[in-house]
Enzyme design. Structure first.
Site, PDB file in Angstrom:
ATOM      1  CB  SER A 141      -0.890   0.009   1.254  1.00  0.00           C
ATOM      2  OG  SER A 141      -1.508   1.276   1.441  1.00  0.00           O
ATOM      3  CE1 TYR A 154      -3.907  -2.776   4.842  1.00  0.00           C
ATOM      4  CE2 TYR A 154      -3.519  -0.408   4.688  1.00  0.00           C
ATOM      5  CZ  TYR A 154      -3.736  -1.631   4.082  1.00  0.00           C
ATOM      6  OH  TYR A 154      -3.781  -1.719   2.720  1.00  0.00           O
TER       7      TYR A 154
END
Length: 229
Positions: A141, A154
Site C-alpha cells: 500500500s 495496517y
C-alpha cells in the site's frame, strides 16, 4: 475456453476487489487460475464466470490460520498445478487507536498481511527458482511508506510487505524469478468496509478504479518493475 494456457496464476484474496480483478484480467491473458479466499460462494461465482475462458480451481481457506498455506501447497500438488504467477493479495485493515482495538483481530491481521505472505512467497518462490521462471507480486500500500496513526497495525504491516518485497527481488536477480510490490492508493473495493473506516471513503484523494490499477500492475510486472505505485 482458450486453446492455449500460458501457465497457472495463484491469487489470494480472490473473492473481491483487486484479487477478483486480477483473476479476470489474467484469465483474459490466458492464465489458468487457482483462486483462494475464505468465502466459498464468492469463489464459486467467480469460477463459473471465468471457467468459460480458462481452467479454474478454487480453494476456500482462511490464510490467517497457521496450517492454511501447507494445505494450499498440498492442494496444488494433488492437482499437479505448477504456479507461474503468485499474487499475494490477501489482507485487511482496521481503523481506530491501537489500544482501543481488539488485540486478537490485530494479531489476525498481522498473521494474514505478513506471515501468510512470507510463507507463500517462500514455498512457491523456491519452486519457481528451481524452474528458473516465475513472478511474485506482493500487494502492499502507499501507506507502507509512512506511519499511520489511526490505522497503525495496517500501515506497519504494509511497510513490512514493501521492504520485504524489495529485498526479495534483489535476492532473486539472476534466478529467472522476479518479485514486484504493488503500492496502491485508495481504490474502490470493500477494503474500507472491512476496516470499519467507511468515512475514509471521503478522503481528498479520489478512489482509483480497480480495473485500471490491475491493468497497470500487470503491465509493470511484465516489464520487471520492482515497486509499482
Amino acid at each position: 475456453m482458450i486453446d492455449y494456457v500460458r501457465g497457472w496464476a495463484l491469487i489470494t484474496g480472490a473473492s473481491a476487489g483487486i484479487g477478483a480483478e486480477f483473476a479476470r484480467q489474467l484469465a483474459g491473458e490466458g492464465y489458468a487460475l487457482v483462486l483462494v479466499a475464505r468465502r466459498l460462494q464468492r469463489l464459486t461465482e467467480l469460477k463459473l464466470e471465468l471457467e468459460k475462458k480458462v481452467p479454474v480451481k478454487i480453494c476456500a481457506l482462511d490464510l490467517s490460520k497457521p496450517d492454511s498455506v501447507s494445505l494450499l501447497v498440498d492442494f496444488c500438488e494433488k492437482e499437479s498445478i505448477q504456479v507461474d504467477i503468485l499474487i499475494n493479495n490477501a489482507g485487511f485493515g482496521s481503523c481506530g487507536k491501537f489500544l482501543d482495538l481488539d488485540l486478537d483481530r490485530e494479531l489476525e491481521m498481522t498473521d494474514l498481511n505478513i506471515r501468510a505472505m512470507m510463507e507463500l512467497s517462500h514455498r512457491f518462490g523456491k519452486l519457481m527458482v528451481q524452474r528458473e521462471s516465475g513472478k511474485i507480486l506482493i500487494v502492499a500500500s502507499c501507506g507502507g511508506f509512512q506511519p499511520g496513526p489511526g490505522m497503525n497495525t495496517y500501515f506497519a504491516t504494509k511497510a513490512f510487505d514493501l521492504h520485504f518485497a524489495e529485498a526479495l527481488d534483489e535476492e532473486l536477480l539472476g534466478t529467472g524469478v522476479r518479485c514486484s510490490v504493488l503500492c496502491p492508493g485508495p481504490t474502490a473495493t470493500e477494503f474500507f468496509d472491512v476496516a470499519g473506516a467507511k468515512s475514509l471513503k471521503a478522503t481528498p484523494m479520489p478512489s482509483m478504479n480497480v480495473k485500471d490499477v490491475v491493468a497497470y500492475t500487470i503491465q509493470k510486472m511484465d516489464q520487471g518493475q520492482r515497486i509499482i505505485i
